[in-house]
Design an enzyme around this catalytic site. Structure first.
Site, PDB file in Angstrom:
ATOM      1  N   CYS A   2       7.737 -17.645  28.605  1.00 23.74           N
ATOM      2  CA  CYS A   2       8.424 -17.473  27.326  1.00 23.74           C
ATOM      3  C   CYS A   2       8.676 -15.991  27.136  1.00 23.74           C
ATOM      4  CB  CYS A   2       7.530 -17.988  26.205  1.00 23.74           C
ATOM      5  SG  CYS A   2       6.942 -19.648  26.485  1.00 23.74           S
ATOM      6  N   ARG A  27      14.087 -15.872  29.767  1.00 24.52           N
ATOM      7  CA  ARG A  27      12.702 -16.200  30.134  1.00 24.52           C
ATOM      8  C   ARG A  27      12.316 -17.604  29.665  1.00 24.52           C
ATOM      9  NH1 ARG A  27       9.527 -12.053  31.488  1.00 24.52           N
ATOM     10  NH2 ARG A  27       7.705 -13.212  30.802  1.00 24.52           N
ATOM     11  N   TRP A  74       9.691 -21.660  26.668  1.00 24.02           N
ATOM     12  CA  TRP A  74       9.844 -22.552  27.805  1.00 24.02           C
ATOM     13  C   TRP A  74       8.642 -23.482  27.706  1.00 24.02           C
ATOM     14  CZ3 TRP A  74       7.084 -23.956  32.190  1.00 24.02           C
ATOM     15  CH2 TRP A  74       7.807 -24.625  33.188  1.00 24.02           C
ATOM     16  N   ASN A 100       2.839 -16.377  25.183  1.00 26.98           N
ATOM     17  CA  ASN A 100       3.441 -16.705  26.477  1.00 26.98           C
ATOM     18  C   ASN A 100       2.287 -16.950  27.433  1.00 26.98           C
ATOM     19  OD1 ASN A 100       4.918 -16.926  28.819  1.00 26.98           O
ATOM     20  ND2 ASN A 100       5.118 -14.709  29.089  1.00 26.98           N
ATOM     21  N   GLY A 101       2.198 -18.165  27.985  1.00 25.11           N
ATOM     22  CA  GLY A 101       1.102 -18.462  28.921  1.00 25.11           C
ATOM     23  C   GLY A 101       0.575 -19.863  28.672  1.00 25.11           C
ATOM     24  N   GLU A 481      18.263 -20.539  51.175  1.00 27.19           N
ATOM     25  CA  GLU A 481      18.635 -19.805  49.949  1.00 27.19           C
ATOM     26  C   GLU A 481      19.931 -20.358  49.363  1.00 27.19           C
ATOM     27  OE1 GLU A 481      17.184 -18.044  47.980  1.00 27.19           O
ATOM     28  OE2 GLU A 481      18.755 -17.086  46.805  1.00 27.19           O
ATOM     29  N   LYS A 485      20.200 -21.816  45.599  1.00 22.55           N
ATOM     30  CA  LYS A 485      21.189 -21.319  44.628  1.00 22.55           C
ATOM     31  C   LYS A 485      21.980 -22.478  44.048  1.00 22.55           C
ATOM     32  CE  LYS A 485      20.100 -18.059  43.719  1.00 22.55           C
ATOM     33  NZ  LYS A 485      18.876 -17.917  44.381  1.00 22.55           N
ATOM     34  N   GLU A 488      19.804 -24.955  41.816  1.00 25.08           N
ATOM     35  CA  GLU A 488      19.186 -24.453  40.570  1.00 25.08           C
ATOM     36  C   GLU A 488      20.220 -24.124  39.498  1.00 25.08           C
ATOM     37  OE1 GLU A 488      17.037 -20.759  40.602  1.00 25.08           O
ATOM     38  OE2 GLU A 488      18.207 -19.986  42.254  1.00 25.08           O
ATOM     39  N   HIS A 504      16.991 -34.674  63.603  1.00 25.52           N
ATOM     40  CA  HIS A 504      15.685 -35.358  63.469  1.00 25.52           C
ATOM     41  C   HIS A 504      15.527 -35.980  62.090  1.00 25.52           C
ATOM     42  CE1 HIS A 504      14.495 -33.544  67.290  1.00 25.52           C
ATOM     43  NE2 HIS A 504      15.147 -32.490  66.860  1.00 25.52           N
ATOM     44  N   LYS A 603      13.251 -17.172  34.137  1.00 27.44           N
ATOM     45  CA  LYS A 603      13.392 -16.093  35.111  1.00 27.44           C
ATOM     46  C   LYS A 603      12.069 -15.708  35.750  1.00 27.44           C
ATOM     47  CE  LYS A 603      15.606 -13.024  37.425  1.00 27.44           C
ATOM     48  NZ  LYS A 603      16.525 -13.481  38.492  1.00 27.44           N
TER      49      LYS A 603
HETATM   50  C1  AGP Z   1      15.419 -17.781  42.394  1.00 29.61           C
HETATM   51  O1  AGP Z   1      16.817 -17.987  42.190  1.00 29.61           O
HETATM   52  C2  AGP Z   1      14.586 -18.459  41.371  1.00 29.61           C
HETATM   53  N1  AGP Z   1      14.959 -18.044  40.070  1.00 29.61           N
HETATM   54  C3  AGP Z   1      13.109 -18.407  41.663  1.00 29.61           C
HETATM   55  O2  AGP Z   1      12.903 -19.183  42.817  1.00 29.61           O
HETATM   56  C4  AGP Z   1      12.485 -17.012  41.927  1.00 29.61           C
HETATM   57  O3  AGP Z   1      12.965 -16.470  43.122  1.00 29.61           O
HETATM   58  C5  AGP Z   1      10.965 -17.199  42.053  1.00 29.61           C
HETATM   59  O4  AGP Z   1      10.490 -17.712  40.826  1.00 29.61           O
HETATM   60  C6  AGP Z   1      10.232 -15.896  42.388  1.00 29.61           C
HETATM   61  O5  AGP Z   1      10.414 -14.971  41.352  1.00 29.61           O
HETATM   62  P1  AGP Z   1       9.892 -13.457  41.577  1.00 29.61           P
HETATM   63  O6  AGP Z   1      10.731 -12.854  42.670  1.00 29.61           O
HETATM   64  O7  AGP Z   1      10.095 -12.788  40.255  1.00 29.61           O
HETATM   65  O8  AGP Z   1       8.438 -13.541  41.967  1.00 29.61           O
END
Ligand code: AGP
Length: 608
Positions: A2, A27, A74, A100-101, A481, A485, A488, A504, A603
């Site tokens: 959050c 966040r 969140w 937050n937590g 990756e 992308k 997500e 496989h 994030k």
């Molecule tokens: C990547 O697009 C995601 N938002 C997520 O996988 C991110 O890379 C992951 O949470 C790691 O975050 P960080 O690099 O801040 O540790």
């Protein structure tokens, strides 16, 4: 994950808090709220939805006062509802708290409080903490917070105010980031600096188990054991406009287009042509210590782990050091045998990812040296590792990591050359790689110029419900990756796989509605990858290929081709990822998705 913010000073708190929440919205964004103190009363406003929904409430029912706290959520405990939105009040209604937590022992604490007659309005763990502070309050809010946190098991970044004490805010952290913004006759609390950069660049990063009491013109920091702490005030290195979208429709697109500069920032001052090697000053390891490393482990999450996987190929190829990568969340429990010459490297753009932080702490608990690559200066991981490198990529607001990935891969390249040149990597080879690395920003620019052409490819496939991403060797992590992308931000199911592995199992998924994206630049495994492309075409699967400029043959086989400039095989990931970022971006936009704030995501993942 959050976002929290607090303000105390001479200005009107609601506007500052609301604007700060907008900067923190990436966040977490399922509900938001704020509370101020005005003429001896709380003015509390909270709402399910985005910050704009809270702004609409404030337009109808303005809040006042020059002290307040705010939160964007969140959800961890309890769905997004108005009642579960923060701030939460204690039983007396005189203490307000944002958090937050995760309070792991919230149920047992709640049961004890209920036995004492407490009643609760929400399903959150946070409200339990507010009641606990109220239970300990005997006139000193800081002391009440300190005592309450001693009962807590879990993570927190909190801000707390008492309606009878409009002169101070109390903050505390453990495991979730919290910083103090030091202004002129005003002070701030925030989860990250983007929330307050418009007001001050002077910050104090709180450490775990620290508590801060701030007034309009002063602040005191102490530990949960009441020991005084001398805080270090730092100057933030980026400017307010870097957290603005500028001419771009989304932060993600802006950050994709920033990548040429990001690579330049990552290599600036870190290449020695005279010695044909990389220079990473912050590793805090002597050449002898670096030379004695006989095993490397990259630990990270998500996109950062994909960067670590490319680091594995680079370090093993250029430095000949056995290297492995692992999900930080797995590594921390795997109890991997680590000896004194094993180097554990954490990769994290936010520097706050709790799984990565916990893995680092596990290594340090066993007495091992740990290094880190982080983007946020002063972040927890950056402060807890024994050394490392900052990415200097600037704030990344889009939830989907793009520029920070390219920065991480660039730094991995420098690290591999550095470690290699201490061992068997010839100066000529080292120089060749570094010279080519310096051309990468210009080559990324050339790819970015194809943005419209890539959007046209996206339009052809944006209705698909499944994608495969396939590649070999250095580009295999790029397949992972690219798939991450796409899934997500567009919510399309996508899988990345080693191209040869397709036979496989995943080949069963090939059919006309399932596009396969092949990353097949000119390299040592191109012919093998071509064979895999043929296998997909033979089963009527549509094929999109990321290929090297000039390869006209591939256009006869593929349904669509996106060209990237030629470069050394070990540097290809820096280029082949760009088309996939743009492909995912355009598909998501065409599907009407919220590109910068995808559903369910945040994030910085500060919950386990
Ligand atoms: C990547 O697009 C995601 N938002 C997520 O996988 C991110 O890379 C992951 O949470 C790691 O975050 P960080 O690099 O801040 O540790």
């Amino acid at each position: 994950m959050c976002g929290i913010i607090g303000y105390i000073g001479r200005k009107s708190a609601p506007n500052i808090i609301l604007e700060g929440l907008r900067r923190l919205e990436y966040r977490g964004y399922d509900s938001a709220g704020l509370v101020t103190i005005h003429t001896g009363q709380f003015e509390l406003r909270k709402k399910t939805g985005r910050i704009n929904d809270l702004a609409a409430v404030l337009k109808k029912q303005p809040a006042h006062g020059n002290i307040g706290i705010g939160h964007t959520r969140w959800a961890t405990h309890g769905p997004p509802t108005d009642a579960n939105a923060h701030p939460h009040l204690d039983q007396s209604g005189k203490i307000a708290l944002v958090h937050n937590g995760v309070i792991e022992n919230h149920q047992s604490l709640k049961d004890k409080l209920i036995a004492k007659g407490h009643t609760f309005q929400s399903q959150t763990d946070t409200e339990v903490l507010a009641h606990l502070v109220g239970e300990y309050y005997k006139g000193d809010l800081t002391e009440a917070v300190r005592l309450a946190l001693k009962d807590v098991v879990g993570t927190y970044g909190i801000a707390v105010i008492h309606v009878d004490h409009p002169e101070s805010i109390v903050g505390a952290r453990r495991g979730s980031p919290l910083l103090l913004g030091v202004g002129r006759d005003e002070n701030f609390l925030a989860s990250d600096v983007s929330a307050i950069i418009a007001h001050t660049r002077r910050v104090v990063y709180l450490n775990d188990f620290e508590i801060v009491t701030l007034t309009g013109d002063d602040f005191q920091v102490s530990t949960i054991e009441a020991a005084t702490v001398t805080p270090q005030v730092r100057e933030v290195e980026f400017a307010a406009e870097e957290v603005e979208r500028g001419k771009y429709p989304h932060f993600m697109l802006k950050e994709i287009f920033e990548q040429p500069r990001v690579v330049e920032n990552a290599i600036r001052g870190r290449i020695s042509h005279d010695e044909a090697t990389g220079k990473l000053g912050g590793l805090n390891l002597s050449p002898a210590e670096l030379r004695s490393v006989d095993r490397l482990i990259f630990i990270a999450c998500g996109t950062a782990l994909h960067a670590g996987m490319i680091g594995k190929y680079l370090v093993e190829d250029l430095a000949r050091i056995p290297t492995e990568t692992d999900y930080a969340s797995e590594f921390r429990y795997r109890n991997s045998p680590i000896d004194k010459n094993t180097l554990v490297f954490a990769i994290s753009q936010s520097g706050e990812t709790i799984d990565t932080l916990a893995a680092i702490r596990e290594c340090r608990r066993k007495g091992h040296k740990t290094l880190g690559i982080a983007n946020v200066v002063g972040s927890t991981i950056a402060r807890e590792v024994d050394g490392g490198t900052y990415m200097h990529a600037g704030p990344e607001i889009g939830v989907a990591a793009t520029k920070t990935f390219v920065s991480q891969v660039t730094i991995m390249t420098l690290l591999a050359v550095l470690m290699g040149r201490m061992r068997h990597l010839a100066s000529t080879r080292g120089e060749e790689i570094l010279r080519e690395l310096e051309t990468i920003p210009g080559k990324i620019e050339r790819i970015l110029k194809q943005n419209d052409a890539i959007a046209a490819v996206a339009k052809k496939y944006c209705e698909a419900n499944n994608f495969l991403f396939l590649a070999r060797q250095y580009n295999f992590p790029i397949a992972l990756e690219g798939a991450l992308k796409l899934k997500e931000i567009s919510y399309i199911h996508a899988e990345g796989y080693p191209a040869a592995e397709m036979k496989h199992g995943p080949i069963a998924l090939i059919e006309p509605r399932t596009p396969s994206v092949f990353i097949a630049p000119k390299n040592s495994v191109f012919d093998k990858t071509m064979a895999n492309i043929e296998e997909v075409k033979a089963r009527k699967g549509p094929v999109i290929v990321v290929a090297t400029e000039g390869n006209i043959e591939i256009a006869k086989k593929a349904d669509d081709v996106i060209y990237v400039p030629d470069t050394l095989e070990c540097l290809q990931p820096l280029l082949t990822v760009i088309p996939l970022q743009l492909l995912a971006y355009h598909i998501a936009v065409m599907r009407g998705c919220d590109v910068d704030k995808p559903r369910n995501l945040a994030k910085s993942v500060t919950v386990e």
